[in-house]
Design an enzyme around this catalytic site. Structure first.
Site, mmCIF file in Angstrom:
data_model
loop_
_atom_site.group_PDB
_atom_site.id
_atom_site.type_symbol
_atom_site.label_atom_id
_atom_site.label_comp_id
_atom_site.label_asym_id
_atom_site.label_seq_id
_atom_site.Cartn_x
_atom_site.Cartn_y
_atom_site.Cartn_z
ATOM 1 C CE LYS A 268 -3.026 2.620 3.114
ATOM 2 N NZ LYS A 268 -3.603 2.676 4.476
ATOM 3 C CG ASP A 273 -5.115 8.388 4.628
ATOM 4 O OD1 ASP A 273 -6.020 8.983 3.998
ATOM 5 O OD2 ASP A 273 -5.333 7.536 5.499
ATOM 6 C CE LYS A 280 -5.684 9.333 8.119
ATOM 7 N NZ LYS A 280 -6.148 8.229 8.967
ATOM 8 C CG ASP A 291 -1.704 5.374 5.030
ATOM 9 O OD1 ASP A 291 -1.553 4.363 5.733
ATOM 10 O OD2 ASP A 291 -2.797 5.681 4.521
ATOM 11 C CG ASP A 350 -9.152 7.927 7.415
ATOM 12 O OD1 ASP A 350 -8.165 7.947 6.643
ATOM 13 O OD2 ASP A 350 -9.048 7.964 8.654
ATOM 14 C CD GLU A 352 -6.660 5.510 2.901
ATOM 15 O OE1 GLU A 352 -5.512 5.106 3.127
ATOM 16 O OE2 GLU A 352 -7.473 5.770 3.822
ATOM 17 N NE ARG A 354 -10.544 -0.848 4.739
ATOM 18 C CZ ARG A 354 -10.936 -0.985 6.004
ATOM 19 N NH1 ARG A 354 -12.079 -1.589 6.287
ATOM 20 N NH2 ARG A 354 -10.183 -0.545 6.989
#
Length: 502
Positions: A268, A273, A280, A291, A350, A352, A354
């Site tokens: 990933k 993010d 967030k 991230d 958030d 995201e 996956r």
């Protein structure tokens, strides 16, 4: 840093420093006893005066010890002999290297690799001494205008092994340790880069730089136009609010025969993010540059694998993307059609990672993989469950899970398996789509893996959630850890049948 291995008596070493151990309470190791005899009791007299108890991590630097050829002797407290395990061994090595680097000793001969560590052989002790040394000396200064460096830094270290028969094993351990350390350094460097520099295109460029150094490593890049043709709508949706183009970089390492099905590593790569529309909180948001540590660790693992020239085929996928709020950004309530044809109701933008990974996991079906392992800073729930010490691991294939756990123990890059039972799948149900992208607060790490499992039914797969292990928050130690490069490299080494002993 230069590493060597040798087998010799401490009294014959002419070096800037000799490193030997002292157990608690004030008990010399066999090598330290030899030096004490040569120096006519000089060392034992100091211990009797209380200068060093031998507790783990204690250090005592001696200059010009009588009858000893080396300029210095560093006495290292090793704790109680029966309690010396691999964790304490690595901590002792780390403290030793940090101390040496501050003494002005530009080279040293280290006898700590002769210590008895429960269940570990010479190969393990030398390799982990190399990896720990590089970890202790790592410092990210790429963005600093003034770099503080030691005036006379440690440049060479020789690890001693008990017999000449073990020299070949020690040399192999150094070679492997250096390769894994190089991959860890790459992972740390890329992950620590700020998000205004490290974007999906930067990940691509780093992969290309590594490929230029290795003949059997090639790069393929999937841009947004190609993603649209492939119907990777879920992946594209996440990056829609960013000015930085989403980009999936595919690294092909061909070390095995052409007919061999590859091991596929998918990382990933959310280079920042923000949470998107589901923004967030501001506290600690700067750390969301981490991230992309999944992609960074795949990049580092691929470098290590190529450097060791492992006889196996491996494909590394860096799923680069940025999740930003914008008029173009995807929204809670949107329904996305993934590359697999399955539909997903977005409950939270958030969640995201996956949504990017599900299309990447569908894409890699074309490689007819032997196994697929994805690596992701996926859920805060994993930090709650396992803290900062263990990577969460879930899998649809028991043999693969066991092999990964074994590799994690060998590499001291530990993982813990969580269940992937069908009962958890019910939390992903949606009244409007095939599934939602959120399973609620309960068992968040597991339901995230359940989501991914719906896109991995055609191959053996494992998921590594590194949200708790990929970086350290706050303070002087803040930064990427380089995990789980060591675990991934060890797993591939085991798959390739690499020998560690003669």
């Amino acid at each position: 840093m230069e590493f060597n291995v040798k087998s010799g008596s401490p009294e014959k070493q002419r070096s800037a420093c000799i490193v030997v151990g002292v157990f608690e309470p004030r008990r010399l190791t066999p090598v330290a006893e030899q030096l004490d005899i040569i120096s006519e009791g000089y060392i034992s007299n100091l211990l009797r005066r209380g200068d060093l108890e031998g507790k783990a991590g204690q250090m005592l630097l001696l200059h010009h010890v009588p009858n000893v050829l080396s300029e210095r002797i560093l006495l290292v407290g090793c704790g109680k002999e029966r309690e010396l395990d691999e964790r304490q061994y690595r901590q002792i090595i780390k403290k030793t290297i940090s101390t040496l680097n501050e003494t002005g000793s530009m080279e040293a001969v280290c006898f700590l690799t002769e210590l008895h560590v429960k269940g570990r052989d010479t190969y393990w002790k030398v390799r982990h001494a190399v990896e720990t040394t590089n970890e202790a000396l790592y410092n990210f200064t790429a963005m600093k205008s003034r770099k503080d460096e030691a005036r006379r830094p440690l440049r060479k270290i020789v690890f001693n092994v008990p017999t000449r028969r073990e020299l070949t094993t020690g040399e192999r351990a150094i070679e492997h340790g250096m390769a894994i350390s190089a991959g860890i350094k790459t992972t740390k460097d890329v992950a620590n880069m700020p998000p205004n520099i490290c974007n999906p295109a930067y990940l691509r460029d780093q992969a290309m730089e590594i490929a230029e150094q290795h003949d059997n490593l090639t790069i393929e890049v999937i841009d947004e136009a190609q993603m649209a043709e492939l119907n990777m709508n879920s992946y594209l949706a996440v990056g829609r609010g960013s000015q930085n183009e989403s980009m999936m970089t595919v690294m092909h390492y061909k070390g095995g025969v052409p007919s061999q099905n590859p091991v596929v590593l998918v990382g990933k790569g959310l280079t920042f993010d923000s949470g998107g529309i589901s923004l967030k909180g501001g506290d600690g948001m700067d750390e969301m540059k981490y991230d992309m540590c999944g992609a960074a660790s795949v990049l580092g693992a691929m470098q290590s694998i190529a450097q060791m020239k492992l006889p196996i085929n491996v494909i590394g996928v860096l799923a680069g993307c940025e999740n930003m709020p914008d008029a173009n950004a995807y929204r809670p309530g949107d329904i996305l059609t993934t590359m697999s044809g399955q539909t997903v109701e977005v409950l939270n933008t958030d969640a995201e990672g996956r949504l990017v990974l599900c299309d990447a996991l569908t894409y890699v079906e074309r490689f007819s993989p032997d196994v697929v392992i994805d690596v992701a800073t996926l859920t805060g729930a994993c930090v709650v469950a396992l803290g900062k010490h263990a990577t969460g691991m879930l899998s649809n294939h028991n043999p693969l899970a066991h092999e990964l756990i074994n590799a994690s123990e060998q590499s001291s890059d530990r993982a813990w398996r969580l269940p992937l039972w069908d009962e958890y799948q019910e939390q992903l149900e949606s009244p409007f789509a095939d599934m939602s992208n959120l399973g609620g607060r309960a068992a968040g790490t597991i339901t995230a893996a359940c989501f991914l499992s719906r896109f991995t039914r055609k191959y053996h797969w494992a998921h590594l959630d590194i949200a708790g292990t990929a970086w350290i928050s706050g303070g002087k130690e803040k930064g990427a850890t380089g995990r789980p490069v060591a675990m991934l490299a060890q797993y591939v080494m085991n798959k390739a049948g690499v020998e560690t002993e003669d």
